[in-house]
Design a protein around this motif. Sequence first.
Motif, mmCIF file in Angstrom:
data_model
loop_
_atom_site.group_PDB
_atom_site.id
_atom_site.type_symbol
_atom_site.label_atom_id
_atom_site.label_comp_id
_atom_site.label_asym_id
_atom_site.label_seq_id
_atom_site.Cartn_x
_atom_site.Cartn_y
_atom_site.Cartn_z
ATOM 1 N N ILE A 194 -7.073 0.377 3.027
ATOM 2 C CA ILE A 194 -6.215 0.262 1.836
ATOM 3 C C ILE A 194 -5.975 -1.178 1.388
ATOM 4 O O ILE A 194 -5.465 -1.399 0.291
ATOM 5 N N GLY A 195 -6.302 -2.177 2.222
ATOM 6 C CA GLY A 195 -6.190 -3.562 1.797
ATOM 7 C C GLY A 195 -4.824 -4.181 2.029
ATOM 8 O O GLY A 195 -3.832 -3.486 2.272
ATOM 9 N N PRO A 196 -4.746 -5.510 1.953
ATOM 10 C CA PRO A 196 -3.530 -6.234 2.334
ATOM 11 C C PRO A 196 -2.342 -6.010 1.403
ATOM 12 O O PRO A 196 -1.203 -6.033 1.855
ATOM 13 N N THR A 197 -2.575 -5.808 0.110
ATOM 14 C CA THR A 197 -1.454 -5.635 -0.821
ATOM 15 C C THR A 197 -0.688 -4.352 -0.528
ATOM 16 O O THR A 197 0.547 -4.353 -0.412
ATOM 17 N N LEU A 198 -1.411 -3.243 -0.377
ATOM 18 C CA LEU A 198 -0.761 -1.977 -0.049
ATOM 19 C C LEU A 198 -0.164 -2.008 1.353
ATOM 20 O O LEU A 198 0.875 -1.383 1.606
ATOM 21 N N MET A 199 -0.804 -2.736 2.273
ATOM 22 C CA MET A 199 -0.247 -2.867 3.617
ATOM 23 C C MET A 199 1.084 -3.596 3.579
ATOM 24 O O MET A 199 2.041 -3.210 4.261
ATOM 25 N N GLU A 200 1.169 -4.650 2.772
ATOM 26 C CA GLU A 200 2.408 -5.409 2.651
ATOM 27 C C GLU A 200 3.514 -4.537 2.085
ATOM 28 O O GLU A 200 4.658 -4.551 2.558
ATOM 29 N N GLN A 201 3.219 -3.753 1.060
ATOM 30 C CA GLN A 201 4.221 -2.854 0.473
ATOM 31 C C GLN A 201 4.683 -1.816 1.487
ATOM 32 O O GLN A 201 5.871 -1.515 1.592
ATOM 33 N N LEU A 202 3.731 -1.279 2.248
ATOM 34 C CA LEU A 202 4.060 -0.244 3.224
ATOM 35 C C LEU A 202 4.956 -0.777 4.331
ATOM 36 O O LEU A 202 6.007 -0.198 4.633
ATOM 37 N N THR A 203 4.565 -1.896 4.948
ATOM 38 C CA THR A 203 5.284 -2.385 6.126
ATOM 39 C C THR A 203 6.596 -3.084 5.774
ATOM 40 O O THR A 203 7.446 -3.262 6.643
ATOM 41 N N SER A 204 6.748 -3.491 4.504
ATOM 42 C CA SER A 204 8.017 -4.098 4.101
ATOM 43 C C SER A 204 8.959 -3.077 3.491
ATOM 44 O O SER A 204 10.060 -3.416 3.063
ATOM 45 N N PHE A 205 8.521 -1.808 3.463
ATOM 46 C CA PHE A 205 9.322 -0.721 2.881
ATOM 47 C C PHE A 205 9.757 -1.091 1.463
ATOM 48 O O PHE A 205 10.893 -0.869 1.051
ATOM 49 N N SER A 206 8.798 -1.673 0.738
ATOM 50 C CA SER A 206 9.080 -2.145 -0.615
ATOM 51 C C SER A 206 9.387 -0.990 -1.551
ATOM 52 O O SER A 206 8.815 0.096 -1.450
#
Length: 408
Positions: free
Chosen positions: A146-158
């Motif tokens: 899924i790539g780093p952008t979606l990973m960042e959103q997922l793990t930061s509970f954005s």
Amino acid sequence: MKKININQYRRDAVQYTAHDQCFTHNFSNDFQIILLKNADFAANEKTLATCHQVVAKYDINWTPQNLSGNKKRLGILKDELAEYAGQDEIHLKAIIVSIDNAQYQKDVAGDYHIYWHSTELNTLVKRAVVVSNSIEEFFYYAALLIGPTLMEQLTSFSSEIVPYHVVGDLIGAEGWNSFEELLSVTTLCCDWLVLRNGEFLPDNFWGNDKDMDILCQELTPFLLAINAGRKGQSMANFYVTVEGQMLDVDARFVGDDYYDRRWQEDMLLTKTYQGVVPQLNIEHYFYSLLYHARIHKNVVKDIYVPRLSEMAEAIKLNFDESILFNDGSCAQFIDDYFKLKGYKFTYPQDYACYENINRKVSRHITHVKAMPFNADFAWRLLKHRVFLGLCKILPRSLKDNVKRVLNR
């Protein structure tokens, strides 16, 4: 054990501790990802939802030209997905679940695997195309899928996270859009660092350096994560495409004797981060660069002289530039450090690097690891020497033919 926020995950930071006859890791949350064929998705999503919180779902659309590479990078069996042969696009689905109070088991090899409590879940994961079985595997698979952008959103509970996405081939399948993207994904997937010239990354590389020298814990996962191709016959030379340009990657790994194994392990254990760039701490950078400049090479690059002097001053070492150009004094300087740390001079397994060893310096070092006989290495070294010898007497037009014959 103090918990680290999941959005600060790095592969090298994972630790496990025993807890109530099982093991737990040191991150605040646990996610797992399951990649499924479309036909298997609905029933398996329902099964997962009864046991765990489903936090995101994905339509995965792979192109036929990247199918083989995608499968290889994820470790999917060769014959898996054979039914998609001849189709214009391969449609799969992925689902990410959050697991509360995740418990792990340790196998005989020392690897940690999550304990799936439900018998139905155990059956599900066996039917999946890919299923992560640890927090390390989750970040490896998910970062590529899924790539780093979606990973960042997922793990930061954005609040920006959308529970359903459509994504294409694995990240990096057609090359990397930027160094930032390459470095961010690789740090999620692997324990690694940049050995030299990390100061030019991620925004000032082109024109300042020609290749990226790295050290990783394990070579194969690193190469798969970055989607590297082999360059020539050397065991260390690879390439990837970044920003539309070919980037040479010199990849060293723990145990390859490029540096002493214990030293390599200490390098990775004590590495620092400059933004997204994992790099050596200043002590290891100074001594490894000195070793590289005087032992791996026969000529010291001009750029290394002020860099070594500046680092020596920063860590308060009594180091004069004259030492750098005196074979015996330089060897003694390195040898004293080896004695202090318990490191040794090593003969690299990479025959090309072995051939370049500066014996004028190395012969003065007393802390030396004996080089065991390796038949494969000896054969590659012999072919390399034959090739160099023939190149001196044969016309240049025959050089490629000679190389082709010797590399069979």
